[in-house]
Design a protein around this motif. Structure first.
Motif, PDB file in Angstrom:
ATOM      1  N   LYS A  43      56.187  33.001  41.828  1.00 35.25           N
ATOM      2  CA  LYS A  43      56.929  34.145  42.364  1.00 35.25           C
ATOM      3  C   LYS A  43      56.489  34.510  43.779  1.00 35.25           C
ATOM      4  O   LYS A  43      57.097  35.364  44.415  1.00 35.25           O
ATOM      5  CB  LYS A  43      56.745  35.361  41.449  1.00 35.25           C
ATOM      6  N   GLY A  44      55.414  33.900  44.266  1.00 32.54           N
ATOM      7  CA  GLY A  44      54.968  34.182  45.623  1.00 32.54           C
ATOM      8  C   GLY A  44      53.864  35.202  45.724  1.00 32.54           C
ATOM      9  O   GLY A  44      53.582  35.707  46.813  1.00 32.54           O
ATOM     10  N   ILE A  45      53.199  35.536  44.602  1.00 32.55           N
ATOM     11  CA  ILE A  45      52.059  36.444  44.658  1.00 32.55           C
ATOM     12  C   ILE A  45      50.928  35.772  45.432  1.00 32.55           C
ATOM     13  O   ILE A  45      50.546  34.641  45.144  1.00 32.55           O
ATOM     14  CB  ILE A  45      51.590  36.816  43.235  1.00 32.55           C
ATOM     15  N   GLY A  46      50.368  36.484  46.406  1.00 35.95           N
ATOM     16  CA  GLY A  46      49.331  35.899  47.246  1.00 35.95           C
ATOM     17  C   GLY A  46      47.926  36.313  46.893  1.00 35.95           C
ATOM     18  O   GLY A  46      46.962  35.684  47.330  1.00 35.95           O
ATOM     19  N   CYS A  47      47.770  37.378  46.105  1.00 40.55           N
ATOM     20  CA  CYS A  47      46.436  37.867  45.753  1.00 40.55           C
ATOM     21  C   CYS A  47      46.520  38.555  44.401  1.00 40.55           C
ATOM     22  O   CYS A  47      47.508  39.237  44.107  1.00 40.55           O
ATOM     23  CB  CYS A  47      45.927  38.848  46.812  1.00 40.55           C
ATOM     24  N   VAL A  48      45.488  38.394  43.587  1.00 44.39           N
ATOM     25  CA  VAL A  48      45.455  39.023  42.271  1.00 44.39           C
ATOM     26  C   VAL A  48      44.155  39.802  42.123  1.00 44.39           C
ATOM     27  O   VAL A  48      43.107  39.403  42.633  1.00 44.39           O
ATOM     28  CB  VAL A  48      45.601  37.964  41.151  1.00 44.39           C
ATOM     29  N   MET A  49      44.251  40.946  41.449  1.00 42.84           N
ATOM     30  CA  MET A  49      43.089  41.784  41.159  1.00 42.84           C
ATOM     31  C   MET A  49      43.083  42.074  39.664  1.00 42.84           C
ATOM     32  O   MET A  49      43.969  42.787  39.166  1.00 42.84           O
ATOM     33  CB  MET A  49      43.126  43.093  41.950  1.00 42.84           C
ATOM     34  N   ILE A  50      42.138  41.532  38.945  1.00 44.51           N
ATOM     35  CA  ILE A  50      42.044  41.726  37.502  1.00 44.51           C
ATOM     36  C   ILE A  50      41.501  43.121  37.224  1.00 44.51           C
ATOM     37  O   ILE A  50      40.466  43.517  37.762  1.00 44.51           O
ATOM     38  CB  ILE A  50      41.134  40.667  36.869  1.00 44.51           C
TER      39      ILE A  50
END
Length: 887
Positions: A43-50
């Protein structure tokens, strides 16, 4: 003209791409980790924060199983090219680590200062301590925050007692009684105060007593103690950073909580208790301390502001300073946001209620930002608001630019409980809000959130059920499939806005000292919001500046033409007032509303005589008692950029203008559901205007509709974005490539309604005949969320030579795709859309319109807080064929 898409625009860098909180309401399986991260990458997510949420069992947080899953997730994200930033909490209110910070360190639990006033000789008590701010979390929240699910106060200590007359004339009236008095617990939520008799005190005097207590069961912490941050880093930051194994770029903190307690005897200028270290006060401190409760004479505002300034600086240094040094030593970044009382609106204190921002890290935003390596703010719901502008301004004040903006949803906009959120959010509403954020100063949008699970059916326990934890969870929305193109558009627009120097002629002062002295109810907060909103809607470039910036911001080299003082009554001691006077002496405008600050009463007479000013500057400096209309009128008279743009109607001009070398970059949003004309003025001779198209959604594009001497007019489609590069044109005699005017087809007036003959196939159901003048929720399918497939055949009509037929859709709820003979013609969102039909006259075409609705139809079924009327789903007005002629 429409130019080629440069690669930096077509394929923006990762830092511009949408980020996402990844909510773990339980520990995900290996398969879920792999599948959901691939989905986010696609989907183009560039960064994730759990982010561990309160539905996750507290004992699981930072357990070996949790850290193992965290390690796998970070490694998988790194392999997929997704950046990882470590969210630093269980839930939010950074610092407690799900109770691990205070486990075995009771002295780090939150300690607060309380006070009470009574006539001499009367009994004094503190009772019924409560936290209204936390009440909305309910039983789940109480179990999360308090051991045993309730607050127990103890370890009471005397801070100071002072005697004074009922009306204090000045500080000489104060009689410091010391701290030699008894404080005895009285139940779990209060104390009784006993002190030696003072026979020499006048009978009509009063005694104000200050005491402190520690919440013995709270997992929340005392931010005044550097040891708190040191232990938080040891028990939370260190294991998470180790588990990330080099994949993480930094840490993200989330509005540290610093005291929102009230009590029965509470009175005075401060709305909540304050954090306290338990140390007794000295006689030298008593006047400032008492100024928090009573008027102590002419210096009350100065004393109060000074006390709160020192309190904030100590809190910031102890917590943020300690963590910033810890992260810097390990080579990772430090970002996050404090609790913003302006969240969701424009007024400084128009957001969460029942909070005095002066007692927490939520008033000195410029001071907090000095500790960050990247600025972050949060935004609530989907009305226009100041959050991104604030974030960009504090970043620039600290040598950076732009910000990450966390966008979350509450139920308040729809009259639902806060935690119930907005499963009925539409993609167009989200997209338009995100674009406004980017234009006002955001670099990237942080989704709140993507979920591991969508929770449980027919269970409306707020927070305990992942479904009702500030939804929507974007990956469980039917229109999640539309998010890829939306995220692509946002990253292109952000890349377009990154370079250059924004044109900003107005400085809007953030009235920090007035807030500290007067409190959040003072008019300065509302006036500040009125100015910010009017400037933003008018498309006038401005920065919010801090009082500490006045010497540099008002210097001749800074470039500001106007300084706005929004109901400022107090300025910090220092050179600020002198710099304001110098600014006015140079012929710049100083505009005050709602009152003039002390020491600047003569500012209107300092500058050139009003009659000698240009017409646009002839209004009075001082707008006493002004309201929204007068502020909008004053903003309309302010000087604008040499090269300027605005929409030609009464609607807002959400926009950005910047110089990039010899060129200009202009961007504007039409957030209306109909086309609007964007007027450009002050263009260079023979301007070259290149239009870059950020969106792949829909068929309509920005078109140049006319040109004049130094002007141009563009037609921006409904919900469209104009990205323009303007440069000086070719010299005389040179041909300007691609400069021919657009050839706009004209309507022939031939329209054919496609009202009949449609079938609808919903997930798991056979196709049925359907009407297209109202949604499927009104035709027997009220609780279906997903993709509906509308189908029918059409014959391409005939017409004179040059006739082209377009398919027009005016009612698509809420997103869709148009397929003809198995080929996708395009994607569209809520709002009018038009696509060119293929084929020749007489051809039979198989038409399919795939429409996705919101998740509310399904998730709100049988919920007590659901609206009576379900949101519309599918086609709500008949599609039409419209003929056009080539010119």
């Amino acid at each position: 003209m429409t130019g080629p898409q440069p690669d930096w625009f077509e394929n923006p860098a990762t830092r511009f791409r949408t980020a996402a909180f990844w909510f773990w309401h339980r520990i995900p399986t290996d398969d879920e980790i792999a599948a959901q991260l691939r989905d986010m990458r696609d989907k183009g997510i560039g960064c994730v924060m759990i982010q561990a949420r309160p539905a996750l069992d507290l004992s699981a947080y930072l357990s070996p199983a949790y850290l193992a899953a965290f390690r796998r997730a970070c490694a998988t994200a790194k392999d997929l090219g997704i950046a990882v930033t470590i969210y630093d909490e269980y839930g939010w209110m950074s610092g407690h680590g799900g109770g691990r910070t205070v486990d075995g360190a009771d002295h780090l639990r939150e300690r607060h200062m309380f006070w009470a006033t009574a006539p001499v000789g009367s009994a004094l008590a503190i009772s019924a301590i409560g936290s209204p701010f936390l009440d909305f979390l309910g039983d789940v929240g109480r179990t999360w925050i308090y051991e045993g699910a309730s607050a127990v106060w103890g370890d009471w200590r005397a801070i100071a007692a002072v005697a004074h007359p009922p009306v204090i004339r000045d500080e000489a009236d104060l009689c410091f009684l010391g701290h030699a008095f008894e404080v005895r617990p009285d139940g779990n939520d209060g104390c009784r105060i006993e002190w030696p008799a003072h026979a020499d005190l006048p009978a009509d005097w009063q005694v104000t007593v200050f005491v402190s207590a520690r919440c013995l069961t709270s997992r929340l912490v005392n931010y005044l103690l550097p040891e708190t941050a040191e232990r938080f880093a040891e028990v939370v930051y260190a294991p998470l950073l180790e588990a990330a194994a080099g994949a993480a770029d930094g840490f993200f903190f989330d509005h540290p909580y610093a005291g929102f307690h009230t009590w029965k005897e509470h009175e005075g200028a401060i709305g909540n208790s304050l954090l306290c270290d338990g140390r007794p006060a000295t006689a030298d401190e008593i006047a400032a301390l008492l100024s928090l409760v009573h008027d102590v004479g002419a210096r009350t505002g100065t004393l109060r502001a000074g006390f709160l300034r020192a309190y904030a600086e100590r809190l910031h240094e102890a917590f943020f300073g300690t963590l910033a040094r810890w992260t810097r030593e390990r080579g990772v970044g430090f970002t996050g946001h404090e609790l913003l009382t302006h969240v969701g609106g424009w007024a400084v204190h128009g957001g969460p209620r029942g909070i005095d921002p002066r007692v927490m890290p939520g008033v000195d935003h410029f001071g907090v930002d000095a500790f960050r390596t990247e600025t972050a703010v949060d935004a609530a719901d989907f009305a226009p608001q100041i959050a991104a502008k604030f974030g960009d301004s504090v970043a620039r004040a600290n040598g950076r630019r732009r910000c990450t903006i966390e966008q979350y949803a509450t139920g308040r906009e729809a009259g639902r409980p806060t935690l119930a959120g907005q499963w009925d959010l539409t993609p167009q509403r989200f997209r338009v809000q995100a674009i406004r954020h980017l234009l006002l100063g955001a670099r990237r949008i942080l989704l709140h959130a993507v979920n591991v699970t969508d929770g449980f059916d027919r269970d409306e326990r707020l927070l305990a059920n992942p479904r009702w934890d500030f939804p929507p969870a974007y990956n469980f929305l039917p229109w999640w499939d539309d998010c890829g193109p939306i995220f692509d558009e946002l990253s292109r627009l952000s890349a377009f806005l990154e370079d250059g120097e924004p044109v900003r002629s107005v400085a809007l002062l953030y009235p920090l000292e007035t807030i500290r002295a007067e409190g959040p109810a003072h008019a300065c907060g509302r006036h500040f919001g009125l100015w910010a909103e009017a400037l933003s809607q008018a498309g006038i470039g401005y920065d919010i500046i801090d009082e500490r910036q006045l010497p540099s911001a008002l210097s001749p080299d800074a470039g500001y033409e106007v300084l706005v003082l929004p109901a400022v009554s107090v300025l910090a001691e220092g050179p600020g007032a002198g710099h304001i006077r110098d600014f006015a002496r140079r012929g710049r405008q100083v505009v005050c509303s709602g009152g003039l600050p002390k020491g600047l009463e003569d500012v209107a007479s300092i500058g050139p005589p009003l009659a000698a000013m240009p017409a646009s500057r002839a209004e009075p400096y001082h707008l006493a008692g002004c309201e929204a209309a007068s502020i909008r009128a004053r903003v309309a008279a302010l000087p604008r950029s040499d090269l300027d743009m605005r929409f030609g109607d009464e609607g807002p001009t959400w926009s950005s203008i910047a110089r990039v070398g010899p060129d200009w970059r202009l961007a504007a949003l039409n957030d209306a559901d109909h086309p609007r004309r964007l007027e450009l003025t002050g263009l260079p001779p023979r301007p070259q205007i290149v239009i870059l198209h950020s969106s792949t959604i829909g068929a309509d594009r920005v078109e140049i509709a006319g040109r004049g001497d130094g002007t141009a007019s563009l037609l921006v489609p409904a919900f469209g974005v104009a990205c323009l590069v303007v440069s000086a044109g070719k010299t005389a005699g040179e041909r300007e490539a691609g400069s021919r005017p657009s050839r706009v087809p004209s309507s022939s007036g031939d329209v054919i309604d496609l009202a009949d003959g449609w079938t609808l196939e919903l997930p798991g159901l056979a196709p049925v005949p359907i009407a297209v003048d109202r949604g499927w929720e009104a035709q027997g399918f009220p609780f279906v969320s997903g993709t509906g497939r509308y189908r029918r055949s059409i014959v391409v009509p005939g017409g004179p030579e040059g006739t082209r037929w377009f398919l027009e859709l005016a009612g698509v709820e809420v997103s869709g795709e148009i397929w003809v003979d198995g080929v996708c013609l395009g994607r569209l969102l809520q709002g009018p859309a038009r696509l060119l039909l293929p084929g020749r006259s007489g051809d039979t075409l198989s038409l399919e319109i795939r429409v996705r609705n919101t998740a509310a139809n399904r998730y709100h079924e049988a919920m007590s807080f659901s609206a009576e009327d379900l949101p519309p789903s599918g086609l709500t007005s008949p599609p039409r064929l419209r003929a056009t002629r080539e010119p």
